[in-house]
Every structure is written in structure tokens, then in C-alpha cells.
Design a protein around this motif. Structure first.
Motif, PDB file in Angstrom:
ATOM      1  N   ALA A  76      -0.479  -2.173  -6.610  1.00  0.00           N
ATOM      2  CA  ALA A  76       0.626  -1.616  -7.399  1.00  0.00           C
ATOM      3  C   ALA A  76       0.132  -0.412  -8.184  1.00  0.00           C
ATOM      4  N   ALA A  77       1.065   0.467  -8.527  1.00  0.00           N
ATOM      5  CA  ALA A  77       0.756   1.593  -9.404  1.00  0.00           C
ATOM      6  C   ALA A  77       0.522   1.070 -10.821  1.00  0.00           C
ATOM      7  N   VAL A  78      -0.169   1.858 -11.632  1.00  0.00           N
ATOM      8  CA  VAL A  78      -0.523   1.427 -12.989  1.00  0.00           C
ATOM      9  C   VAL A  78      -0.311   2.576 -13.969  1.00  0.00           C
ATOM     10  N   ILE A  79       0.217   2.244 -15.139  1.00  0.00           N
ATOM     11  CA  ILE A  79       0.315   3.197 -16.243  1.00  0.00           C
ATOM     12  C   ILE A  79      -0.342   2.594 -17.475  1.00  0.00           C
ATOM     13  N   GLU A  80      -0.780   3.456 -18.373  1.00  0.00           N
ATOM     14  CA  GLU A  80      -1.410   3.010 -19.615  1.00  0.00           C
ATOM     15  C   GLU A  80      -0.680   3.621 -20.799  1.00  0.00           C
ATOM     16  N   GLU A  81      -0.407   2.783 -21.780  1.00  0.00           N
ATOM     17  CA  GLU A  81       0.320   3.251 -22.963  1.00  0.00           C
ATOM     18  C   GLU A  81      -0.564   4.158 -23.816  1.00  0.00           C
ATOM     19  N   LEU A  82       0.031   5.241 -24.282  1.00  0.00           N
ATOM     20  CA  LEU A  82      -0.654   6.187 -25.153  1.00  0.00           C
ATOM     21  C   LEU A  82      -0.251   5.952 -26.600  1.00  0.00           C
ATOM     22  N   ALA A  83      -1.018   6.525 -27.507  1.00  0.00           N
ATOM     23  CA  ALA A  83      -0.598   6.523 -28.906  1.00  0.00           C
ATOM     24  C   ALA A  83       0.720   7.276 -28.998  1.00  0.00           C
ATOM     25  N   PRO A  84       1.678   6.771 -29.772  1.00  0.00           N
ATOM     26  CA  PRO A  84       2.992   7.422 -29.812  1.00  0.00           C
ATOM     27  C   PRO A  84       2.892   8.839 -30.340  1.00  0.00           C
ATOM     28  N   PRO A  85       3.677   9.746 -29.764  1.00  0.00           N
ATOM     29  CA  PRO A  85       3.671  11.126 -30.274  1.00  0.00           C
ATOM     30  C   PRO A  85       4.254  11.177 -31.674  1.00  0.00           C
ATOM     31  N   ALA A  86       3.890  12.204 -32.397  1.00  0.00           N
ATOM     32  CA  ALA A  86       4.434  12.361 -33.749  1.00  0.00           C
ATOM     33  C   ALA A  86       5.946  12.485 -33.666  1.00  0.00           C
ATOM     34  N   PRO A  87       6.682  11.735 -34.483  1.00  0.00           N
ATOM     35  CA  PRO A  87       8.141  11.806 -34.415  1.00  0.00           C
ATOM     36  C   PRO A  87       8.653  13.173 -34.833  1.00  0.00           C
ATOM     37  N   LEU A  88       9.697  13.604 -34.142  1.00  0.00           N
ATOM     38  CA  LEU A  88      10.323  14.869 -34.493  1.00  0.00           C
ATOM     39  C   LEU A  88      11.213  14.655 -35.710  1.00  0.00           C
ATOM     40  N   ALA A  89      11.004  15.429 -36.728  1.00  0.00           N
ATOM     41  CA  ALA A  89      11.795  15.259 -37.946  1.00  0.00           C
ATOM     42  C   ALA A  89      11.847  16.579 -38.696  1.00  0.00           C
ATOM     43  N   GLU A  90      12.838  16.684 -39.554  1.00  0.00           N
ATOM     44  CA  GLU A  90      12.939  17.855 -40.407  1.00  0.00           C
ATOM     45  C   GLU A  90      11.775  17.857 -41.404  1.00  0.00           C
TER      46      GLU A  90
ATOM     47  N   ILE B 280       0.844  -1.203   0.000  1.00  0.00           N
ATOM     48  CA  ILE B 280       0.000   0.000   0.000  1.00  0.00           C
ATOM     49  C   ILE B 280       0.876   1.249   0.000  1.00  0.00           C
ATOM     50  N   ASP B 281       1.921   1.227   0.825  1.00  0.00           N
ATOM     51  CA  ASP B 281       2.863   2.350   0.827  1.00  0.00           C
ATOM     52  C   ASP B 281       3.469   2.541  -0.557  1.00  0.00           C
ATOM     53  N   HIS B 282       3.894   1.429  -1.159  1.00  0.00           N
ATOM     54  CA  HIS B 282       4.546   1.517  -2.467  1.00  0.00           C
ATOM     55  C   HIS B 282       3.575   1.962  -3.558  1.00  0.00           C
ATOM     56  N   ALA B 283       2.395   1.375  -3.600  1.00  0.00           N
ATOM     57  CA  ALA B 283       1.438   1.736  -4.645  1.00  0.00           C
ATOM     58  C   ALA B 283       1.080   3.219  -4.561  1.00  0.00           C
ATOM     59  N   THR B 284       0.890   3.709  -3.340  1.00  0.00           N
ATOM     60  CA  THR B 284       0.526   5.116  -3.150  1.00  0.00           C
ATOM     61  C   THR B 284       1.687   6.035  -3.513  1.00  0.00           C
ATOM     62  N   SER B 285       2.876   5.702  -3.030  1.00  0.00           N
ATOM     63  CA  SER B 285       4.042   6.566  -3.251  1.00  0.00           C
ATOM     64  C   SER B 285       4.496   6.528  -4.705  1.00  0.00           C
ATOM     65  N   THR B 286       4.501   5.345  -5.307  1.00  0.00           N
ATOM     66  CA  THR B 286       4.914   5.241  -6.709  1.00  0.00           C
ATOM     67  C   THR B 286       3.945   5.993  -7.607  1.00  0.00           C
ATOM     68  N   THR B 287       2.658   5.917  -7.310  1.00  0.00           N
ATOM     69  CA  THR B 287       1.679   6.683  -8.085  1.00  0.00           C
ATOM     70  C   THR B 287       1.955   8.176  -7.967  1.00  0.00           C
ATOM     71  N   ALA B 288       2.302   8.632  -6.763  1.00  0.00           N
ATOM     72  CA  ALA B 288       2.613  10.055  -6.572  1.00  0.00           C
ATOM     73  C   ALA B 288       3.852  10.456  -7.370  1.00  0.00           C
ATOM     74  N   LEU B 289       4.863   9.597  -7.400  1.00  0.00           N
ATOM     75  CA  LEU B 289       6.069   9.895  -8.178  1.00  0.00           C
ATOM     76  C   LEU B 289       5.762   9.909  -9.676  1.00  0.00           C
ATOM     77  N   LEU B 290       4.947   8.971 -10.120  1.00  0.00           N
ATOM     78  CA  LEU B 290       4.560   8.940 -11.534  1.00  0.00           C
ATOM     79  C   LEU B 290       3.771  10.192 -11.909  1.00  0.00           C
ATOM     80  N   GLU B 291       2.885  10.620 -11.028  1.00  0.00           N
ATOM     81  CA  GLU B 291       2.102  11.828 -11.309  1.00  0.00           C
ATOM     82  C   GLU B 291       2.997  13.062 -11.374  1.00  0.00           C
ATOM     83  N   LEU B 292       4.034  13.085 -10.550  1.00  0.00           N
ATOM     84  CA  LEU B 292       4.991  14.194 -10.618  1.00  0.00           C
ATOM     85  C   LEU B 292       5.678  14.213 -11.978  1.00  0.00           C
ATOM     86  N   LEU B 293       6.144  13.051 -12.430  1.00  0.00           N
ATOM     87  CA  LEU B 293       6.810  12.979 -13.732  1.00  0.00           C
ATOM     88  C   LEU B 293       5.849  13.349 -14.862  1.00  0.00           C
ATOM     89  N   ALA B 294       4.606  12.890 -14.755  1.00  0.00           N
ATOM     90  CA  ALA B 294       3.618  13.210 -15.789  1.00  0.00           C
ATOM     91  C   ALA B 294       3.340  14.709 -15.827  1.00  0.00           C
TER      92      ALA B 294
END
Length: 222
Positions: free
Chosen positions: A139-153, A100-114
């Protein structure tokens, strides 16, 4: 002199605003919380590592190590440095963390990064729970997003294309224009458990498909 003091105070205020504080749970069931302050340069280092990702799979691999580093820093500024994998290795120790400590804290860290825009290929979901017999695990959970448009010239159109279209109106000449870059492969909508309970403080978190985690997968720790 007053002007110099004012400038110094303004710079100090801006520096303070760049830091971030995260509540890290410990002593089981979030019985206690430590307010851990991360300096801006520490978070910038995490951002830089995650920016190396060229796909969702690469971001997950890098994210595991980034979370381990953030927990290592947390362990230097709070009792959670005593935390060990599972529950038996640090039983009764001040600073121990259950799932519970880990799921809560890891979610908070992930939200900070997001919130900092560091996660380009994933979004953060609410923690997940699995039940096996009489035992529950979170456990904390993340969901994959559609990939961002690639950076290109910008695509460069060969000089002869416009000329040929002007004189002969030949649509086949468009085949000479280079195609746009293809985004990296991925699986948008796929969900993953991010479980730091499986490891000692400071080690990379375990990231695996949520369906596998719900089925009991993960390191065999107690």
C-alpha cells in the motif's frame, strides 16, 4: 494573421504545460502501464477539495475521496475502469489491478498532489509491505507533518497598551493583547497506509494507521 496564430500557439502551450501525466499500472505486478493525462481544471478541483482541510485528520478524509475521483478519471482514459475491490471480483479482466498496481499508482498520484502543494499536512513515503502467512500486500504510505501556521489577521494591539506602557511601565498590560491563533491538534510523524486496492474503481481509498494496516486491518476483501 501570423501574430494571431503565434498568440494562439502560446496559449495552447501554456495550457498543455498545466496538464499532468501519471503512469497507472494494471494487469497485476505493473505488467502494463497507461499514461493518464489529467487536465488542469481536474487537478484544480482536487486542490480545492484538499484546501478545505483544517487539520491532518480532515486532509486524510478528503484525500480518500480525491484519490477515488482521480482513479475514476483514470478509468475513463485507461482500462483500469474495470478494476474491482480485491483480486477475485475482476479475475482475468483486462484492466484489473492487484495491490502492487495500486500501491505504485496511488503513490504516483500522491506525489503529483504533493508536487502541486495540495498536501499541506502530509508527505509521501515509499510504499509499505505486510506479510501474513504466505501472502504479501502493498500500500501507499503518507506521514503526518507538523501543522502549518494558521492563516490569521495580524494581532491587533489595543490602543491603550502603548499608552499605559509609556506612562507606568506596567508589563501586566501585555495580558490585554490577544494571543496568537493555536494550530490544530495533530500527531506529527504518524504514518498512514493509503490503500485503494480495497475498493472498486472510483470509490474513496481506505486510509488507516500504518501500524493497524501492518497488523492486518482493512476491509475483508479477497
Amino acid at each position: 494573421m501570423r501574430r494571431l496564430c503565434g498568440i494562439w500557439l502560446a496559449v495552447a502551450a501554456l495550457s498543455a504545460q498545466a496538464d499532468a501525466t501519471v503512469a497507472v499500472c494494471y494487469n497485476y505486478g505493473c505488467a502494463e502501464r497507461a499514461q493518464v493525462v489529467f487536465a488542469d481544471d481536474e487537478l484544480e478541483a482536487a486542490d480545492a477539495r484538499l484546501r478545505q482541510a483544517g487539520s491532518a485528520a480532515e486532509e486524510r478524509a478528503l484525500l480518500a475521496g480525491v484519490l477515488g475521483e482521480l482513479y475514476r478519471i483514470s478509468g475513463e482514459r485507461s482500462p483500469v475502469g474495470a478494476d474491482r475491490a480485491g483480486n477475485l471480483g475482476d479475475w482475468g479482466v483486462h484492466g484489473r489491478m492487484d495491490c502492487i498496481d495500486h500501491a505504485t499508482s496511488t503513490t504516483a498520484l500522491l506525489e503529483l498532489l504533493a508536487a502541486r502543494g495540495s498536501l499541506r499536512y502530509h508527505k509521501v513515503l515509499a510504499p509499505a509491505r505486510r506479510s501474513r502467512f504466505l501472502f504479501q500486500h502493498f500500500a501507499a504510505v503518507i506521514e503526518e507533518l507538523a501543522p502549518p501556521a494558521p492563516l490569521a489577521e495580524p494581532v491587533k494591539v489595543p490602543d491603550h497598551v502603548g499608552l499605559l506602557l509609556f506612562f507606568c511601565d506596567d508589563p501586566g498590560v501585555f495580558a490585554d493583547i490577544p494571543p496568537p491563533p493555536v494550530p490544530p491538534p495533530g500527531n506529527p510523524g504518524a504514518q498512514f497506509a493509503v490503500d485503494s486496492w480495497f475498493v472498486n474503481n472510483g470509490e474513496p481509498a481506505v486510509v488507516l494507521p500504518l501500524a493497524d494496516w501492518l497488523n492486518g486491518d482493512g476491509p475483508n476483501v479477497q
